[in-house]
Design a protein around this motif. Sequence first.
Motif, short mmCIF file in Angstrom:
data_model
loop_
_atom_site.label_atom_id
_atom_site.label_comp_id
_atom_site.label_asym_id
_atom_site.label_seq_id
_atom_site.Cartn_x
_atom_site.Cartn_y
_atom_site.Cartn_z
N LEU A 186 1.53 -2.79 3.16
CA LEU A 186 1.88 -2.77 1.73
C LEU A 186 0.76 -3.46 0.94
O LEU A 186 0.38 -4.58 1.27
N PRO A 187 0.19 -2.79 -0.06
CA PRO A 187 -0.87 -3.43 -0.85
C PRO A 187 -0.40 -4.75 -1.44
O PRO A 187 0.74 -4.89 -1.89
N ALA A 188 -1.30 -5.74 -1.46
CA ALA A 188 -0.96 -7.09 -1.93
C ALA A 188 -0.68 -7.12 -3.43
O ALA A 188 0.11 -7.93 -3.89
N GLY A 223 -5.06 0.25 -0.99
CA GLY A 223 -4.40 0.05 0.29
C GLY A 223 -5.36 0.43 1.40
O GLY A 223 -6.37 1.09 1.19
N ALA A 224 -5.04 -0.03 2.60
CA ALA A 224 -5.84 0.30 3.78
C ALA A 224 -4.96 1.12 4.73
O ALA A 224 -3.75 0.92 4.80
N GLY A 225 -5.59 2.02 5.45
CA GLY A 225 -4.88 2.83 6.42
C GLY A 225 -5.49 2.68 7.79
O GLY A 225 -6.72 2.63 7.93
N TYR A 226 -4.62 2.58 8.79
CA TYR A 226 -5.06 2.40 10.17
C TYR A 226 -4.34 3.39 11.07
O TYR A 226 -3.17 3.69 10.88
N LEU A 227 -5.05 3.86 12.09
CA LEU A 227 -4.48 4.79 13.06
C LEU A 227 -5.47 4.98 14.20
O LEU A 227 -6.61 4.52 14.12
N THR A 228 -5.02 5.66 15.24
CA THR A 228 -5.89 5.99 16.36
C THR A 228 -5.88 7.49 16.57
O THR A 228 -4.80 8.10 16.62
N LEU A 262 -9.42 3.21 6.59
CA LEU A 262 -9.32 4.07 5.41
C LEU A 262 -9.01 3.19 4.20
O LEU A 262 -8.28 2.21 4.31
N MET A 263 -9.58 3.53 3.06
CA MET A 263 -9.24 2.88 1.79
C MET A 263 -8.52 3.92 0.93
O MET A 263 -9.02 5.02 0.71
N ILE A 264 -7.32 3.54 0.47
CA ILE A 264 -6.45 4.44 -0.29
C ILE A 264 -6.37 3.91 -1.72
O ILE A 264 -6.00 2.76 -1.94
N MET A 265 -6.72 4.78 -2.68
CA MET A 265 -6.76 4.37 -4.09
C MET A 265 -6.07 5.41 -4.97
O MET A 265 -5.99 6.58 -4.60
N GLY A 266 -5.61 4.96 -6.12
CA GLY A 266 -5.00 5.88 -7.08
C GLY A 266 -3.68 6.46 -6.61
O GLY A 266 -3.45 7.66 -6.67
#
Length: 159
Positions: free
Chosen positions: A49-51, A57-62, A117-121
Amino acid sequence: MRRAALIGAGTAVALTAAVILVGCGSESGPAPSSDAAAKLTVADPYIPLPATPGGMGAGYLTVRNEGEGEDRLLKVTSPGAGSVTMHRSTTGSMEEVQSLPVPAHGTLDLARGGTHLMIMGWTRQPALGDELELDLTFAKSGTIAVKVPVKPLTYRPGS
């Protein structure tokens, strides 16, 4: 008749030698051809959850590749965000990258402190438990849509 027997014996010796050479080839098996297929799956996706409300926000996965061929993640998009970019963290900095490799029989790990990943907007403010669709586009495997859950800011996979 004797000549036919000699030719037959010579052919048999040549065929036997060829079979032995093929059988004694490389222990690692044949090299993958350039058109070998990647077999991709996505595991453990999450977005902390973005601060700050409306913040990045950041996204993580494999991404796992069980196939013989390599692939490359070219871009990530989302109907729930204005932009999603790929970044690599280095000591003291973060840089955007245009693509990321997915090796044959290997993984591409997007994790805290590394590639991510960087998630914006955001189209709407994310809340715990929401899912954001990410569309991962690969050079050879096409696009894979993944539903990524929004987790607490302190979430760590396996915890």
